[in-house]
Design a protein around this motif. Structure first.
Motif, PDB file in Angstrom:
ATOM      1  N   ARG A 201      40.009 -25.399 -41.229  1.00 57.12           N
ATOM      2  CA  ARG A 201      38.912 -24.707 -40.605  1.00 57.12           C
ATOM      3  C   ARG A 201      38.493 -25.098 -39.093  1.00 57.12           C
ATOM      4  NH1 ARG A 201      33.371 -24.211 -41.878  1.00 57.12           N
ATOM      5  NH2 ARG A 201      33.322 -24.670 -39.644  1.00 57.12           N
TER       6      ARG A 201
ATOM      7  N   HIS B  85      27.808 -27.135 -45.921  1.00 57.28           N
ATOM      8  CA  HIS B  85      26.708 -26.548 -45.586  1.00 57.28           C
ATOM      9  C   HIS B  85      25.520 -26.230 -46.688  1.00 57.28           C
ATOM     10  CE1 HIS B  85      29.503 -25.646 -42.511  1.00 57.28           C
ATOM     11  NE2 HIS B  85      28.424 -25.341 -41.446  1.00 57.28           N
TER      12      HIS B  85
ATOM     13  N   ASP C 141      27.202 -30.188 -36.811  1.00 54.01           N
ATOM     14  CA  ASP C 141      27.266 -30.780 -38.093  1.00 54.01           C
ATOM     15  C   ASP C 141      28.160 -32.167 -38.448  1.00 54.01           C
ATOM     16  OD1 ASP C 141      25.794 -28.599 -38.643  1.00 54.01           O
ATOM     17  OD2 ASP C 141      27.569 -27.119 -39.440  1.00 54.01           O
TER      18      ASP C 141
ATOM     19  N   LYS D 166      30.685 -20.255 -32.275  1.00 50.13           N
ATOM     20  CA  LYS D 166      29.869 -21.130 -33.287  1.00 50.13           C
ATOM     21  C   LYS D 166      28.537 -20.195 -33.049  1.00 50.13           C
ATOM     22  CE  LYS D 166      30.200 -23.847 -35.206  1.00 50.13           C
ATOM     23  NZ  LYS D 166      30.764 -23.687 -36.839  1.00 50.13           N
TER      24      LYS D 166
ATOM     25  N   CYS E 255      33.446 -28.832 -38.006  1.00 51.23           N
ATOM     26  CA  CYS E 255      32.603 -27.600 -37.918  1.00 51.23           C
ATOM     27  C   CYS E 255      33.191 -26.618 -36.754  1.00 51.23           C
ATOM     28  CB  CYS E 255      31.321 -27.911 -37.609  1.00 51.23           C
ATOM     29  SG  CYS E 255      29.904 -26.716 -37.626  1.00 51.23           S
TER      30      CYS E 255
ATOM     31  N   GLN F 186      26.960 -33.944 -41.705  1.00 54.05           N
ATOM     32  CA  GLN F 186      27.555 -33.332 -43.225  1.00 54.05           C
ATOM     33  C   GLN F 186      28.960 -33.541 -43.123  1.00 54.05           C
ATOM     34  OE1 GLN F 186      25.709 -29.390 -42.894  1.00 54.05           O
ATOM     35  NE2 GLN F 186      27.620 -28.394 -42.516  1.00 54.05           N
TER      36      GLN F 186
ATOM     37  N   GLU G  80      33.822 -29.676 -44.419  1.00 51.89           N
ATOM     38  CA  GLU G  80      33.624 -30.034 -43.129  1.00 51.89           C
ATOM     39  C   GLU G  80      34.192 -31.532 -42.964  1.00 51.89           C
ATOM     40  OE1 GLU G  80      31.030 -26.980 -40.805  1.00 51.89           O
ATOM     41  OE2 GLU G  80      30.214 -28.961 -41.244  1.00 51.89           O
TER      42      GLU G  80
HETATM   43 MN    MN Z   1      29.065 -26.277 -39.516  1.00 49.74          MN
END
Ligand code: MN
Ligand code: PEP
Length: 350
Positions: free
Chosen positions: A127, A273, A310, A132, A103, A313, A299
């Motif tokens: 990524r 997400h 994050d 943020k 993230c 996830q 992610e």
């Molecule tokens: Mn994220």
């Protein structure tokens, strides 16, 4: 409005149409095609007298684009737009791209380890957020320009192009300098001044669906970018808010074929997400590819339990590698392929 020229139209005839459009106070956007040239008339064309254009020599047809997201629509351009973020990494063709990484960029060590791990697992782009957009001003806000420098280092180490978010115009210029694709996140999908700013830049843009945005809202936001002259836009479904709190968002898979029917722009999906739950990312990532997505954004963190954002996830690297394997099988079942990691030569047989 779209002016389609006859396939034997001369360059002079095309130039004459452009001139007439400009005399009428509109912008002309010639789009040479394989068979014939089309010329887009950009502006509020509700009151244009098309008979003046229809009468010009070389004009085959004048098409009134009915959709409000004109340049984004398939009425404007029927064939897919291919968005290339780096040599060999293109969205919108037969190949599926896999964008993966943490993230947030947290440290040099963390982003390089992440980049190596996702490359080994089959990612085609990296990524990681340096800026943020956090719900709380007290949460980790990203490393800013230092984070971008770390991403550039990770690209040198792995060859993976960088997709990273910009929150404002100043940040977008920085991202354009260091990265390969400017991500506009869900919270900024309707930040029209930012959309216009990235529309003026010569960098591909990844535009994520807002958490309460309709599909038309998403397409209208993309129109802001194209209206400024940048058609290198990738759209992304990332889940919308719903009444059900069981998952972080409601991952709208139907949006994928819907958008692909309405628009020529590539459409990818973000099951991270979209679900917010690690064990739901793999099934929904597979489902997104089965639904026709041109790529997925996932992610992945080398140590999710210690992630600054994050983590819950984020996939472990081995889970990510398995997902890519499964995505390859699904892709081949629907006549597509997953792109090879940049710098990886295809295996020579025989
Ligand atoms: Mn994220
Ligand atoms: C992200 O990609 O880390 C992000 C913040 O996504 P979204 O804008 O979809 O919430």
């Amino acid at each position: 409005m779209l002016i389609v020229m006859a396939n034997n139209a001369t360059r002079d005839q095309v130039e004459r149409v452009v001139k007439v459009i400009e005399e009428m106070g509109y912008t002309a956007r010639p789009m040479p095609g394989e068979q014939r040239t089309a010329i887009g008339l950009v502006g509020n064309d509700g009151r244009v007298d098309s008979s003046r254009i229809e009468g010009l020599s070389g004009v085959a047809e004048v098409i009134h684009v009915t959709k409000p997201y004109k340049q984004v629509s398939r009425e404007w351009k029927s064939e897919n737009t291919i968005v290339t973020i780096a040599p060999g990494v293109s969205f919108g063709g037969n190949e599926i791209q896999i964008i993966a990484g943490p993230c947030s960029v947290e440290s040099e060590q963390q982003i390089v380890a992440s980049a190596l791990a996702v490359r080994a697992g089959g990612a085609t782009a990296l990524r990681g957020g340096a800026f943020k957009p956090r719900s709380s001003p007290y949460s980790f806000q990203g490393l800013g320009k230092k984070g971008l420098e770390m991403l550039a280092l990770a690209r040198r180490e792995t060859g993976l192009p960088i997709v990273t978010e910009a929150l404002d115009e100043e940040g977008a210029h920085l991202v354009a300098e260091y990265g390969d694709c400017i991500q506009i996140g869900a919270r900024n999908m309707q930040n029209y001044s930012l959309l216009r700013a990235v529309g003026r830049m010569k960098k591909p843009v990844l535009l994520k669906r807002g958490m309460a945005a309709t599909i038309v809202d998403l397409l209208m936001s993309a129109e802001y970018i194209l209206a400024e002259g940048n058609d290198q836009v990738i759209l992304c479904e990332r889940g919308i808010r719903s009444f059900d709190t069981m998952a972080r968002n409601l991952f709208d898979l139907t949006a994928i074929p819907l958008v692909q029917r309405l628009s020529h722009l590539p459409m990818i999906a973000d099951p991270s997400h979209g679900t917010g739950l690690r064990d739901k990312v793999t099934p929904m990532g597979r489902a997104a590819i089965a639904a026709g997505a041109d790529g997925i954004l996932v992610e992945v963190h080398p140590n999710p339990d210690r992630a600054l954002s994050d983590g819950g996830q984020s996939l472990f690297p081995d889970q990510f590698a398995r997902l890519v394997q499964e995505v390859r099988a699904i892709a081949s079942a629907i006549g597509r392929t997953v792109a090879l990691t940049p710098g990886t030569a295809p295996i020579q047989v025989g």
